[in-house]
Design an enzyme around this catalytic site. Structure first.
Site, mmCIF file in Angstrom:
data_model
loop_
_atom_site.group_PDB
_atom_site.id
_atom_site.type_symbol
_atom_site.label_atom_id
_atom_site.label_comp_id
_atom_site.label_asym_id
_atom_site.label_seq_id
_atom_site.Cartn_x
_atom_site.Cartn_y
_atom_site.Cartn_z
ATOM 1 N N ASN A 198 -2.991 7.177 -1.166
ATOM 2 C CA ASN A 198 -2.850 8.167 -0.108
ATOM 3 C C ASN A 198 -3.863 9.301 -0.272
ATOM 4 O OD1 ASN A 198 -2.022 10.040 1.767
ATOM 5 N ND2 ASN A 198 0.150 9.791 1.367
ATOM 6 N N ASP A 199 -3.659 10.149 -1.266
ATOM 7 C CA ASP A 199 -4.526 11.321 -1.405
ATOM 8 C C ASP A 199 -5.988 10.951 -1.621
ATOM 9 O OD1 ASP A 199 -2.417 13.036 -1.082
ATOM 10 O OD2 ASP A 199 -1.941 13.087 -3.220
#
Lengths: 110, 475
Positions: B398-399
């Protein structure tokens, strides 16, 4: 005089070892950073030799207990570090049936 | 020098050379196994030679020697067997905490060496004692700090543990410990009684500080912490090597210390954090308000449709994150990849430096599933290729693909280097639900025009994708 000289020599050793470590490690590709960490973990396990030396010269129960703990922990560091590094490295394989593969096989077999 | 001293000294020289040779082998996966095996033989040899010292102990030790030797053999056997057994059986996903644990043991061993040196009351110069105490401090911090890191990563304790005034409390513990260390040195030099009490309190303080220092650090920052404690143990071993006049320990310890420093800084840089930021700030607690982020529609797509798109694409880059390993889906992923390759699709893996729970962890997890290492690319090597790639497949990450790290100055992850997945023509994201990453930051990539979400457990989604490809055949 003698002690101060040894300390200076010790600093020389530390300096050279630090540069060696820095240069050798900066060549390691990031793909191998986990095995590198456990591998360097294994290498500082040589402290078990220091712990053994200390335990051999123990003269009372307290020293024996602490020495025993030192060797126990050091042995765990050495053995654990070695086993997990070896296990991880053995999993890294190149794509199959290339000339490089044959070379790897030869190297791992020896 | 006696003959045995020569043999022990030369074996130390030999093993130092073998260690450096072994580490040098790690610069390629081809030579790495040979390197660690070489270093392993070196270690076995130097431990065996070490026993020769038993022939030359001073008079006063002789009556104790049989017991000492017995204890040595017993400790080697117990420690070695336990650690060897755990090392053989540990899951690859649990590797970070295992490395932390072994590392802490090394730190404890260095502290024990220092403790015995202090108990011997050999006098020694203030400098010598100062080095002993410094090594003991670092070793103790490494021992308890690594234990806390292990417990957190192993899910055995809540993390992070924080309370108000924590920094002040930790600072006091550290200063008191330093003062006790200083008192230990002073009393030893002057030979005043009560020195042992100071030493005992000093060790207690150092062990406590290791706990205090690690407790407030969150699980996501543990990779940096493990790497840092690896450095600490290396330094502690190097310093105790000086105390014991053993250059092999000095060299091995300092090589590891330098290597660990390098790795720690690399790791912190990849997370866009300074080391002091990792150690002294409460990350995560501050970023909750940023969760608002972009709004809009997430498009979702059926696994079968996504698989079909990839099957007829010419190039696919896969970005695995720790979520993949949590779902135990690496094997399934590689099965899917092999089928894509059989259909002539060019497949590559792109690994962010902080994917997984320690540096390089994702590479190990993929290697375990059988993915050849020449399909795996570093962020720097592959980031320019996304723009010319048909499909980017993000799984459990995600990040590390959040474009706001590039543009949004108010984002807590602003400035973090990311994989340019958003530049691919089509992006698929396999994700369990609509939540945010560990930083709590919403990800604009999920709302982008060229992104389609494939919701579901990675294992289940990939199974469906494999089935779809099977039904499509390989031509």
């Amino acid at each position: 005089m003698l002690t101060s000289m040894t300390f200076i020599i010790a600093l020389y050793i530390f300096m050279l070892a630090a540069f060696t470590g820095y240069v050798v490690i900066s060549r390691v590709p990031s793909i191998l950073h986990t095995p590198l960490m456990s591998g360097s973990n294994f290498i500082h396990g040589i402290v078990v030799v220091g712990a053994l030396t200390a335990l051999f010269s123990a003269t009372n129960v307290m020293e024996q207990v602490v020495g025993f703990l030192g060797v126990l922990l050091g042995a765990g560091n050495v053995m654990g570090g070695y086993v997990v590094t070896d296990r991880m490295l053995a999993m890294f394989r190149p794509s199959t049936k290339k000339p490089a593969q044959a070379a790897t096989d030869k190297k791992t077999a020896s | 020098m006696t003959a045995i001293e020569y043999i022990v000294g030369l074996s130390g020289l030999l093993v130092s050379a073998l260690f450096i040779y072994g580490l040098k082998g790690m610069s390629s996966p081809v030579t790495a196994v040979k390197g660690i095996v070489t270093a392993g033989w070196g270690m076995a040899f130097v431990v065996a030679v070490c026993f020769l010292q038993a022939f030359e102990v001073p008079e006063d030790v002789l009556p104790h020697l049989p017991v000492n030797l017995g204890l040595a053999v017993l400790a080697l056997a117990l420690g070695g067997l336990w650690a060897g057994w755990r090392g053989r059986t540990v899951e690859m996903t649990a590797m970070p905490q295992m490395v932390a644990l072994y590392n802490g043991m090394g730190g404890g061993s260095a502290a024990a060496v220092a403790a015995i040196a202090l108990m011997k009351h050999d006098g020694g110069t203030p400098l010598h004692l100062g080095v002993t105490v410094t090594g003991a401090l670092i070793g103790c911090i490494s021992l308890t700090g690594s234990l806390i890191a292990w417990a957190k990563l192993d899910g055995r304790m809540p993390n992070p543990i924080r309370f108000s005034g924590q920094k002040v409390f930790n600072g006091i513990v550290f200063i008191v410990t330093l003062a006790l260390g200083l008192m230990t040195v002073v009393t030893q030099v002057q030979g005043t009684p009560g020195g042992d009490l100071f030493a005992l309190l000093f060790f207690a303080g150092a062990l406590l500080f290791g706990i205090c220092m690690t407790a407030p650090i969150g699980g996501a920052d543990m990779p940096v912490v493990i790497s840092l404690y690896n450095t600490f143990t290396g330094l502690a071993v190097g310093l105790e090597g000086y105390v014991m006049s053993n250059p092999a320990l000095m060299i091995a310890g300092m090589v590891v210390g330098a290597a660990g420093t390098l790795l720690t800084l690399l790791m912190a840089k990849a997370m866009n954090r300074s080391l002091s930021n990792v150690l002294f700030s409460n990350f995560g607690a501050t970023s909750a308000q940023a969760a608002a982020g972009p709004h809009g529609e997430m498009k979702s797509v059926d696994p079968g449709d996504a698989a079909t798109t990839m099957r007829y694409a010419s190039s696919v880059i896969i970005i695995p994150g720790y979520g993949l390993a949590v779902a135990q889906a690496q094997q399934k992923l590689y099965e899917f990849v092999k089928m894509l390759q059989a259909s002539g699709v060019d497949v590559k893996f792109a690994i962010h430096p902080v994917a997984g729970r320690m540096p390089g962890h994702m590479n190990v997890l993929l290697a375990e599933a059988g993915v050849p290492y020449d399909m795996i690319y570093d962020m720097d090597d592959i980031n320019d290729s996304f723009a010319t790639t048909d499909v980017a497949l993000v799984i459990g990450a995600n990040d590390v693909v959040n474009p706001s790290a590039r543009t949004d100055k108010s984002s807590p992850i602003y400035g973090m280097p990311i994989l340019n997945a958003d530049q691919a023509k089509q992006v698929f994201v396999i994700k369990r639900g609509q939540g945010t990453g560990y930083s709590g930051v919403q990800n604009p990539l999920f709302f982008a025009k060229n992104t389609s979400m494939v919701f579901g457990d990675a294992q289940a989604v990939l199974s469906k994708m494999v089935e779809t490809l099977k039904s499509l055949g390989t031509n």
